[in-house]
Enzyme design. Structure first.
Site, short mmCIF file in Angstrom:
data_model
loop_
_atom_site.label_atom_id
_atom_site.label_comp_id
_atom_site.label_asym_id
_atom_site.label_seq_id
_atom_site.Cartn_x
_atom_site.Cartn_y
_atom_site.Cartn_z
N ARG A 51 0.81 -1.22 0.00
CA ARG A 51 0.00 0.00 0.00
C ARG A 51 0.84 1.27 0.00
O ARG A 51 0.63 2.17 -0.80
CB ARG A 51 -0.97 -0.01 1.19
CG ARG A 51 -2.11 -1.01 1.01
CD ARG A 51 -2.89 -1.21 2.31
NE ARG A 51 -2.10 -1.88 3.33
CZ ARG A 51 -1.87 -3.19 3.36
NH1 ARG A 51 -2.36 -3.97 2.41
NH2 ARG A 51 -1.16 -3.74 4.32
N THR A 52 1.80 1.36 0.91
CA THR A 52 2.59 2.60 1.02
C THR A 52 3.41 2.83 -0.24
O THR A 52 3.44 3.93 -0.79
CB THR A 52 3.49 2.56 2.27
OG1 THR A 52 2.67 2.36 3.42
CG2 THR A 52 4.28 3.85 2.42
N LYS A 80 25.11 -5.70 -2.00
CA LYS A 80 26.56 -5.88 -2.06
C LYS A 80 27.26 -5.17 -0.91
O LYS A 80 28.48 -5.07 -0.89
CB LYS A 80 27.10 -5.35 -3.39
CG LYS A 80 26.55 -6.06 -4.61
CD LYS A 80 27.21 -5.59 -5.89
CE LYS A 80 26.88 -4.15 -6.21
NZ LYS A 80 27.39 -3.70 -7.51
N ARG A 101 11.36 3.47 3.21
CA ARG A 101 10.95 2.57 4.29
C ARG A 101 12.15 1.69 4.60
O ARG A 101 12.79 1.18 3.70
CB ARG A 101 9.77 1.69 3.88
CG ARG A 101 9.51 0.63 4.97
CD ARG A 101 8.23 -0.08 4.83
NE ARG A 101 7.13 0.83 5.16
CZ ARG A 101 5.87 0.46 5.06
NH1 ARG A 101 5.55 -0.75 4.66
NH2 ARG A 101 4.91 1.31 5.36
N HIS A 129 5.71 6.03 11.54
CA HIS A 129 5.17 5.97 10.18
C HIS A 129 4.35 7.25 9.98
O HIS A 129 3.12 7.23 9.97
CB HIS A 129 4.29 4.74 10.02
CG HIS A 129 3.96 4.38 8.60
ND1 HIS A 129 3.88 5.30 7.58
CD2 HIS A 129 3.66 3.18 8.04
CE1 HIS A 129 3.56 4.69 6.46
NE2 HIS A 129 3.42 3.40 6.71
#
Length: 177
Positions: A51-52, A80, A101, A129
């Site tokens: 969703r985000t 890496k 995120r 959030h």
């Protein structure tokens, strides 16, 4: 440059201006179809999100901008061993803003110290959030007009739930919640 890391960094006046703009975009989307023309959003999702991630990408494209980045860190140089600092430094050369995120608390704050462009925290570990809180507050204010004198129940993961933490902290700005 204005980062959105924690909503406690915004004054209520700044939040109210952001809310007015958000409401205007919702009510009159046709007036904003070119608002981000020529702008690039760097989308860095170090942990799964549906969703985000899609909401940011869709919003940017509906505003006339474009999106670059990754939704899986294994498809980036992070796999890496590239550091957050190096990734943010590099992406800020290509993007006009970065939404991120990350599973680590404080990662968005750290990223803001290395970035030449605004960082938007789309969730950092179990910490915060703020963009979900902006969405929740937009819903509350559009439905009720105010968050004052409101009773709200919260359920779910109250200890590690970043959405709950952000919302509780922000609701403290209102009376008798």
């Amino acid at each position: 440059m204005r980062h959105i890391i924690d909503l406690s960094d915004l004054t209520m006046e700044e939040f109210n201006e952001l809310y007015k703009l958000t409401s205007n975009i919702i009510d009159r989307p046709e007036g904003y179809t070119d608002a981000c023309r020529g702008k690039v959003l760097g989308s860095l999702f170090y942990e799964p999100s549906t969703r985000t991630n899609l909401s940011f990408s869709t919003a940017m494209m509906r505003l006339g901008g474009s999106v670059v980045g990754f939704s899986n860190p294994n498809s980036s140089s992070a796999a890496k061993g590239e550091t957050l600092k190096d990734t943010i430094t590099m992406v800020s050369n290509y993007a006009d803003m970065i939404v991120m995120r990350n599973p680590h608390e404080g990662a968005a704050k750290a990223a803001s110290m290395f970035s030449e462009v605004p960082i938007i925290n789309a969730g950092d570990g179990g910490h915060l959030h703020p963009t979900q809180t902006l969405a929740d507050m937009t819903t509350i204010l559009r439905l009720r007009g105010s968050a004052d004198n409101m009773k709200i129940g919260l359920c779910g993961d109250l200890k590690y739930g970043r959405t709950v933490h952000s919302l509780i902290h922000f609701l403290a700005n209102y009376k008798n919640v």
